[in-house]
Structure formats: C-alpha cells, structure tokens
Write an enzyme that holds these catalytic residues in place. Structure first.
Site, PDB file in Angstrom:
ATOM      1  N   PHE A   1       0.628  -1.096   0.153  1.00  0.00           N
ATOM      2  CA  PHE A   1       0.012   0.047  -0.040  1.00  0.00           C
ATOM      3  C   PHE A   1       0.844   1.160   0.175  1.00  0.00           C
ATOM      4  CE2 PHE A   1      -4.475   0.156   1.371  1.00  0.00           C
ATOM      5  CZ  PHE A   1      -5.268  -0.785   0.226  1.00  0.00           C
TER       6      PHE A   1
ATOM      7  N   GLN B   1      -8.488  13.702   4.160  1.00  0.00           N
ATOM      8  CA  GLN B   1      -7.844  13.271   3.344  1.00  0.00           C
ATOM      9  C   GLN B   1      -8.736  12.982   2.139  1.00  0.00           C
ATOM     10  OE1 GLN B   1      -6.828   8.599   4.020  1.00  0.00           O
ATOM     11  NE2 GLN B   1      -4.886   9.405   4.084  1.00  0.00           N
TER      12      GLN B   1
ATOM     13  N   HIS C   1      -9.038  10.689  -2.069  1.00  0.00           N
ATOM     14  CA  HIS C   1      -8.491   9.292  -1.594  1.00  0.00           C
ATOM     15  C   HIS C   1      -7.957  10.199  -4.164  1.00  0.00           C
ATOM     16  CE1 HIS C   1      -7.656   5.055  -2.964  1.00  0.00           C
ATOM     17  NE2 HIS C   1      -7.729   4.873  -1.961  1.00  0.00           N
TER      18      HIS C   1
ATOM     19  N   LEU D   1     -15.550   4.434  -3.498  1.00  0.00           N
ATOM     20  CA  LEU D   1     -13.546   4.352  -4.194  1.00  0.00           C
ATOM     21  C   LEU D   1     -13.402   3.577  -5.202  1.00  0.00           C
ATOM     22  CD1 LEU D   1     -10.958   4.889  -2.100  1.00  0.00           C
ATOM     23  CD2 LEU D   1     -12.055   3.076  -1.486  1.00  0.00           C
TER      24      LEU D   1
ATOM     25  N   GLU E   1      -7.110   1.791  -2.986  1.00  0.00           N
ATOM     26  CA  GLU E   1      -5.374   1.955  -3.145  1.00  0.00           C
ATOM     27  C   GLU E   1      -4.991   0.052  -3.194  1.00  0.00           C
ATOM     28  OE1 GLU E   1      -4.155   4.618  -0.338  1.00  0.00           O
ATOM     29  OE2 GLU E   1      -1.834   3.257  -0.628  1.00  0.00           O
TER      30      GLU E   1
ATOM     31  N   ARG F   1      -1.066   8.969  -0.195  1.00  0.00           N
ATOM     32  CA  ARG F   1      -2.172   9.496  -0.740  1.00  0.00           C
ATOM     33  C   ARG F   1      -2.037  11.117  -0.584  1.00  0.00           C
ATOM     34  NH1 ARG F   1      -6.816   6.108   2.198  1.00  0.00           N
ATOM     35  NH2 ARG F   1      -6.507   3.914   1.769  1.00  0.00           N
TER      36      ARG F   1
ATOM     37  N   HIS G   1     -12.014  11.912   1.828  1.00  0.00           N
ATOM     38  CA  HIS G   1     -12.426  10.267   2.052  1.00  0.00           C
ATOM     39  C   HIS G   1     -12.221   9.814   3.681  1.00  0.00           C
ATOM     40  CE1 HIS G   1     -11.542   6.144   1.251  1.00  0.00           C
ATOM     41  NE2 HIS G   1     -10.559   5.865   1.915  1.00  0.00           N
TER      42      HIS G   1
ATOM     43  N   ARG H   1      -3.130   9.988   6.744  1.00  0.00           N
ATOM     44  CA  ARG H   1      -3.518   8.401   7.270  1.00  0.00           C
ATOM     45  C   ARG H   1      -3.073   7.680   5.919  1.00  0.00           C
ATOM     46  NH1 ARG H   1      -6.823   4.637   6.408  1.00  0.00           N
ATOM     47  NH2 ARG H   1      -8.497   5.886   5.176  1.00  0.00           N
TER      48      ARG H   1
HETATM   49  C1  LIG Z   1     -15.042   3.634   1.148  1.00  0.00           C
HETATM   50  C2  LIG Z   1     -13.992   3.516   1.778  1.00  0.00           C
HETATM   51  C3  LIG Z   1     -13.216   2.576   2.178  1.00  0.00           C
HETATM   52  C4  LIG Z   1     -12.553   2.074   2.860  1.00  0.00           C
HETATM   53  N1  LIG Z   1     -11.093   1.064   2.631  1.00  0.00           N
HETATM   54  C5  LIG Z   1     -10.369   1.110   3.993  1.00  0.00           C
HETATM   55  C6  LIG Z   1      -9.352   0.295   3.866  1.00  0.00           C
HETATM   56  O1  LIG Z   1      -9.359  -0.333   2.826  1.00  0.00           O
HETATM   57  N2  LIG Z   1      -8.615   0.038   4.979  1.00  0.00           N
HETATM   58  C7  LIG Z   1      -8.382   0.891   6.162  1.00  0.00           C
HETATM   59  O2  LIG Z   1      -7.565   1.469   7.298  1.00  0.00           O
HETATM   60  N3  LIG Z   1     -10.162   1.953   5.821  1.00  0.00           N
HETATM   61  C8  LIG Z   1     -10.643   2.240   4.568  1.00  0.00           C
HETATM   62  N4  LIG Z   1     -11.387   2.938   4.814  1.00  0.00           N
HETATM   63  C9  LIG Z   1     -11.815   4.325   6.318  1.00  0.00           C
HETATM   64  C10 LIG Z   1     -12.418   2.808   7.274  1.00  0.00           C
HETATM   65  O3  LIG Z   1     -13.126   1.758   6.440  1.00  0.00           O
HETATM   66  C11 LIG Z   1     -13.044   4.022   8.446  1.00  0.00           C
HETATM   67  O4  LIG Z   1     -12.349   5.254   8.796  1.00  0.00           O
HETATM   68  C12 LIG Z   1     -13.671   3.273   9.619  1.00  0.00           C
HETATM   69  O5  LIG Z   1     -14.537   2.160   8.946  1.00  0.00           O
HETATM   70  C13 LIG Z   1     -14.131   4.011  10.432  1.00  0.00           C
HETATM   71  O6  LIG Z   1     -15.093   2.711  11.590  1.00  0.00           O
HETATM   72  P1  LIG Z   1     -16.092   3.414  12.523  1.00  0.00           P
HETATM   73  O7  LIG Z   1     -16.141   2.384  13.251  1.00  0.00           O
HETATM   74  O8  LIG Z   1     -14.973   4.417  13.021  1.00  0.00           O
HETATM   75  O9  LIG Z   1     -17.046   4.827  11.704  1.00  0.00           O
HETATM   76  P2  LIG Z   1     -18.326   3.876  10.799  1.00  0.00           P
HETATM   77  O10 LIG Z   1     -18.469   2.831  10.845  1.00  0.00           O
HETATM   78  O11 LIG Z   1     -18.608   4.585   9.731  1.00  0.00           O
HETATM   79  O12 LIG Z   1     -19.722   3.836  12.177  1.00  0.00           O
HETATM   80  C14 LIG Z   1     -20.129   4.667  12.203  1.00  0.00           C
HETATM   81  C15 LIG Z   1     -21.163   4.256  13.451  1.00  0.00           C
HETATM   82  O13 LIG Z   1     -21.449   5.834  14.573  1.00  0.00           O
HETATM   83  C16 LIG Z   1     -22.767   5.786  13.850  1.00  0.00           C
HETATM   84  N5  LIG Z   1     -23.651   6.602  14.229  1.00  0.00           N
HETATM   85  C17 LIG Z   1     -23.310   7.824  13.384  1.00  0.00           C
HETATM   86  N6  LIG Z   1     -24.020   9.086  14.430  1.00  0.00           N
HETATM   87  C18 LIG Z   1     -25.221   8.548  15.207  1.00  0.00           C
HETATM   88  C19 LIG Z   1     -25.344   9.302  16.204  1.00  0.00           C
HETATM   89  N7  LIG Z   1     -25.596  10.640  15.889  1.00  0.00           N
HETATM   90  N8  LIG Z   1     -25.977   8.236  16.521  1.00  0.00           N
HETATM   91  C20 LIG Z   1     -26.287   7.464  16.567  1.00  0.00           C
HETATM   92  N9  LIG Z   1     -25.503   6.401  15.490  1.00  0.00           N
HETATM   93  C21 LIG Z   1     -24.561   6.978  15.381  1.00  0.00           C
HETATM   94  C22 LIG Z   1     -23.812   5.023  12.803  1.00  0.00           C
HETATM   95  O14 LIG Z   1     -25.410   4.739  11.810  1.00  0.00           O
HETATM   96  C23 LIG Z   1     -22.465   3.945  12.393  1.00  0.00           C
HETATM   97  O15 LIG Z   1     -22.681   2.702  12.736  1.00  0.00           O
HETATM   98  C24 LIG Z   1     -12.013   3.252   4.425  1.00  0.00           C
HETATM   99  C25 LIG Z   1     -13.632   4.442   3.378  1.00  0.00           C
HETATM  100  C26 LIG Z   1     -13.879   4.398   3.168  1.00  0.00           C
HETATM  101  C27 LIG Z   1     -14.928   5.435   2.636  1.00  0.00           C
END
Ligand SMILES: Cc1cc2nc3c(=O)[nH]c(=O)nc-3n(C[C@H](O)[C@H](O)[C@H](O)COP(=O)(O)OP(=O)(O)OC[C@H]3O[C@@H](n4cnc5c(N)ncnc54)[C@H](O)[C@@H]3O)c2cc1C
Length: 562
Positions: A113, A226, A228, A238, A241, A272, A337, A372
């Site tokens: 990566f 960030q 992408h 997306l 990468e 990135r 991103h 990142r």
């Molecule tokens: C398309 C894409 C591909 C990616 N690929 C990679 C990768 O290959 N490798 C990598 O390391 N990172 C990757 N990332 C980044 C990574 O996926 C995310 O940063 C990470 O999964 C975020 O996880 P999280 O648990 O913080 O939030 P999320 O998975 O976004 O979960 C947020 C949660 O909060 C809840 N929520 C939000 N606000 C409220 C509220 N006010 N009240 C109640 N519930 C709420 C939502 O319902 C959800 O359940 C990618 C990001 C994207 C956009």
C-alpha cells in the site's frame, strides 16, 4: 429513562470492537446506532488492514512509515501502540472468523500500500471491511449485547466535566428518550458528506463529532482532510488503493505515467496526499481527460487476478461507469475520503471529559497526523476500540455509588431542551435543510479542497457564516413520525456546519503545507511555527483555536520524499 453502565454510540468496527471488550469484562454495555450495525460505513472498506506480520517486517518499520506518512504530526506514543498491537488484533480477527485472503502456504496474504516499506496490508479480496464488520457483528449477536438500532443521538450531557449520558431519538417514531450512563463511547465515524465529492456513505455527516464539540470537548486537527486519489469519475465511489498495490498504473491523457514527475521511486504507491495532488495537478494543467479525470489502468493484471483480488471494484466500475477494468482503464479523480481530525482523545480513547470516550474515525487519537496511510484506519478501529473498552470498564469500576438526583436533573433538562428545539424546527415558514447543505458541500469542495489558499479559505468561512445564519430559521415540513428523514437531516445539518467552520478556519490559520493540508501560498512545511496540533473549541462566535505539542519520541522530523 434507559440506564446502562456504558453505551457505545455507533455500530461500525470501532464501536462493535469496544462493546465486545466491555461485555467480556462483565460490564452492562449496549450499542446505539442510527443504522443497523452492518450498514455502518466500515462495511465499505475495500483494500485492507495493516499489520507487520512478515518475518522481514517489524512494528518499528510500520511505526516509521506511519509517522513519515503523517508528515510528522502524528503523536509517536500512540503510533507505537497502534503498530505494536497490530499483529495481535489482526490475528484475533482471523481467529474470530474473518475470511482473509491467503498465500499459498495458508498464511494471511498481504499487499503493498502507499507509503509502506513492506507489503503489510492484510485483505479479504477487496471487501475487507465487509468481512471484518460481519465478524464483529456476529460476535456481538452471540454475546447478546443489546443493540438500539435506528436511533439518532442528538445531545451529549456533560455536567461538572463528567458525561452523564445522552438524549436520543428513536427513528421509528421520532420519540426522544434519555439514556443514563456511567460512561459513553462515541464511535460515530467520519464526515465525508460535508464535501460534494466523497467516497463516504450519505450517513457520514460527522454529527457525532459535533455532539462532543457542542458539549465542550475540543475537536483536534480538523484542517487535515484526506482526499483519496482514485475515486470513480462521476459518482466518486472508491477505487481501492489495492488496485495500485496489485500493480495498477496511472496515466494522463497523453498516456504518460505522470507519477514519475512527482514521486519517482514510489510512483503510484506514494502516499495518498502526494498521489491526490499529482492527479489534481495533471487535471488542472490540462493533462487530464475532458471533464476532469485520469486513467487507472489494471488491464495488464489479467482477468484472473482482477476477479480474485479486485472483484468488487470490477463490479463497481461495470455498474456505475459502464467500464470493465479487465478491458479498459478506469476514469478516476480525487475525492474526500477520510478525516484525520476529530474529537480530541488519548491513547485509551478518553476525551478531556470524564466518562466520555471517542474511537474510530470520529476521534483524533493522533495516529494519522496530517496524512493517514491506507490500511491504518481499519487497524485504528480495532486497536483503539479495544483499548477504550478496557479503560472504560476500569473507569466504571472505579466510580463510587453516589447521590444521583442532580445528574438526573441535568439529563431531564437536556431532554426538555431537545424537545423544544425540535418542536421549534417544525413548520413550513422557513428554509429547508437541503439548500443549505448543498451550498455547504459546494463551498467546501471549491474552497477547502486538495489545493488551498487564503482567499478561497476566507470565502469558505464567509459562506459558512451565512449558512449558519440561514440554518437558524430552518424548518421541517414533513410531520410524519416514522423515519422522518427531513427531520434527521435538519438536526444533523448544524453539526455539518460546525465541522466545516473548524476545518476552514484551521486551514486558513495554518500557514504552511503539511500532509493533506496543502497551501499554494505557503508551499513548505514549517516545523518552527507549525509542528503542533490544532484544538477547536466552540464559542458563540464560532470556533476558537488553541494549539498543543506533538509527542515526538523516536523519529525526528525529516524532509519527506518518496
Ligand atoms: C469507501 C471506503 C473504503 C475504505 N477502505 C479502507 C481500507 O481498506 N482500509 C482502511 O484502513 N480504511 C479504509 N477506509 C476507512 C475506514 O473504513 C473507516 O475509517 C472506518 O471503517 C470507520 O469506522 P468507524 O467505526 O469509526 O465508523 P463507521 O463504520 O462509519 O460507523 C459509524 C457508526 O456510527 C453510527 N452513528 C453516527 N452518528 C450517530 C448518531 N448521532 N447517533 C447514533 N449513531 C450514530 C452509525 O450508525 C454507524 O453505525 C475506507 C473508507 C471508505 C469511505
């Protein structure tokens, strides 16, 4: 009033991992989420999760790459934790059932990566997030952890610097309810949708970050956004990468592999921030294709490899652009991103408010600094999700039983305030949220994007202030109680404005270029003045900025070349 020892707000990877840890420590924990957990945006993650599993790799190399990738803004004590704990967390996910892709000898496959000195990104095809999320979700179900599905948390209550709980709206009937907790964990994800072009799901508006900000907790390093490099032209979905990690090339309209002019040794696998800027520069200087994109070519990888390791992005390209990457290059452009900034929190996810934690993308534990590295965010969710669970369990155990009536008063007061605020918002004699949010996304896209400069940033701030005024008389016409999405969007809009204001102001004041924050009027990194974190506090006039030191332990800042 609903009572739990701990409630985790968010059902993505960080929230689920945290809740599992709390449950295993015997804590009464529940999860609350505005969408069912497996619809959380973590499920969209494609390329993989980093861990130094190879015998020729080490956590120290991983840490060095992460710090260099961060343009030396990451706190090195937390980076050390991230990289040291990575192998254990990834192997744990394997043991819990994640369906990682394999090498011929059966061990977990790893791909190169951007910005990484070794191929250390573990993956499950190009559906890594989906696999990880289902693994944790199954574990939550098996443990019988209570999940409040489709509830929106609208207010965090902090009294005497202690989080007492929160107010949430049940989206099934729009009823508000108080949750009383000993500790609360924010795991609410990123804010991509404050930009016009983003890889994020439409649920990602950053409202959880503003909940903490509005309760008095600072946001940290918000100017570091960030972009992408490779999002599908037209929809900005997306294109991982991993496509470049597997050997994909970037070409401009003259069929030149232009990365040779920007990062001659790393080429397409530079970090990135560098690749996104290179693509944008090609487009801005007329070497992109009409409409503003370049080509990502993976045709030479062959159908078998594409099917096996990049099947998801093949399908996305066919479905959303009518292009089969086995046959033709994919049109790509940069898009928002990821958020390096977020709720200021420490190595255990603890925020400055007792009993309030933040983990995952909504938090700024400061492992990503100014940029990142791909694969480090999924890692961040499981490493710091677990650590926050451990710490919150200890915190809850340390609390003494005490007179609780004053706390209940604060919660009841918050409930009444929220009821009044929502009822004031209902009506047809004001502006709808949608015009304001569209204008916000546009100004962020045009003025606070890949390349930034003083006049544009000032314009963004003027626009945001006007939008904040307009939002004061916002009205919601839809009266339906069941899934009133207009109401939900209107409530979240104020949070989007909070974040946008802090991002634009932080970017205006930071007169240097570092990582993803690139000022065309201040081209160089300026460690003398700007090797420091930004903290944004809410005031009636908007964000007030303060700064704090970066924790540097091992790696002294150097010029960053690739
Ligand atoms: C398309 C894409 C591909 C990616 N690929 C990679 C990768 O290959 N490798 C990598 O390391 N990172 C990757 N990332 C980044 C990574 O996926 C995310 O940063 C990470 O999964 C975020 O996880 P999280 O648990 O913080 O939030 P999320 O998975 O976004 O979960 C947020 C949660 O909060 C809840 N929520 C939000 N606000 C409220 C509220 N006010 N009240 C109640 N519930 C709420 C939502 O319902 C959800 O359940 C990618 C990001 C994207 C956009």
């Amino acid at each position: 009033m609903i009572t739990h020892d701990v409630v985790v707000i968010g059902g993505g990877l960080s929230g689920l991992r945290c809740a599992i840890e709390l449950h295993e420590k015997g804590v009464d924990v529940a999860i609350i989420s505005k969408v069912p957990p497996i619809r959380s945006h973590s499920g969209a993650a494609q390329g993989g999760i980093n861990a130094s599993l190879g015998s020729d790799d080490s956590w120290e190399s991983h840490a060095f790459d992460t710090v260099k990738g961060s343009d030396y803004l990451a706190d090195q004590d937390t980076v050390e934790i991230l990289c040291r704990e990575a192998p254990d967390r990834v192997i744990e996910m394997e043991h819990w059932g994640t369906n990682f892709s394999r090498k011929d000898d059966g061990t977990i496959a790893q791909r190169p990566f951007g910005g990484a000195g070794f191929p250390r990104t573990c993956y499950a095809g190009d559906r890594t997030g989906h696999n990880l999320l289902h693994t944790l979700h199954e574990r939550v179900l098996r443990a019988g952890i209570k999940v409040y599905r489709e509830w929106l948390v609208t207010k965090i209550v902090i009294e005497d610097n202690r989080c007492q709980g929160f107010v949430a709206m049940n989206l099934l009937n729009s009823e508000l309810e108080v949750f009383k907790t000993k500790a609360t964990v924010l795991a609410t994800g990123g804010y991509g949708r404050i930009y016009e072009r983003s890889t994020n799901a439409i649920i990602n508006k950053g409202f959880g970050i503003s909940l903490a900000y509005r309760a008095g907790v600072p946001m940290q390093d918000m100017e570091f956004v960030q972009f992408h490099p490779t999002t599908l032209w037209g929809t900005n979905i997306l294109i991982t990468e991993g496509a470049r990690g597997e050997g994909g090339y970037l070409y401009n309209k003259d069929h030149e592999r232009f990365m040779k002019d920007y990062a001659a040794s790393s080429m397409e696998l530079a970090p990135r921030d560098i690749v996104a800027r290179s693509i944008q520069q090609e487009i801005d200087e007329g070497r992109g294709f009409p409409g503003g994109y370049v080509h990502l070519d993976i045709t030479h990888l062959g159908k078998d490899l594409i099917e096996k390791r990049l099947g998801g992005i093949r399908q996305i390209s066919i479905d959303f652009a009518g292009i089969d990457p086995v046959e033709e290059p994919i049109p790509v452009q940069p898009g928002q991103h990821y958020s390096m900034g977020g709720i200021s929190s420490d190595k255990d996810g603890a925020t400055p408010a007792n009993g309030l934690y933040a983990v995952g993308e909504c938090a700024c534990i400061s492992v990503h600094g100014a940029n990142r590295l791909g694969g480090n965010s999924l890692l961040d969710t499981v490493v710091f999700g677990r650590r926050a669970g451990v710490h919150a369990a200890d915190y809850v155990a340390s609390l003494e039983e005490k007179e609780e009536s004053e706390e209940d008063d604060a919660l009841e007061q918050a409930l009444n305030n929220e009821r009044t605020a929502i009822s004031d918002m209902m009506g047809s004699d004001g502006e709808s949220y949608s015009g304001i949010s569209e204008k916000l996304k546009k100004t962020m896209q045009e003025n606070v994007g890949v390349f930034r400069e003083k006049k544009k940033l000032q314009k963004a701030i003027e626009d945001i202030k006007k939008l904040e005024e307009r939002a004061k008389s916002l009205k919601v016409k839809t009266t339906a109680k069941e899934f009133n999405l207009e109401l939900l969007n209107a409530i979240e809009l104020k949070g989007m404005l909070d974040l946008a204001h802090a991002i634009a102001l932080g970017a205006l004041v930071r007169e240097e270029s570092r990582g993803a924050h690139y000022r065309t009027d201040f081209l160089e990194r300026d460690d003398g003045n700007w090797l420091k974190h930004t903290l944004a506090y809410l005031t009636p006039e908007g964000p007030r900025l303060e700064y704090k030191e970066v924790n540097i332990t091992t790696f002294q800042p150097q010029r960053r070349t690739y």
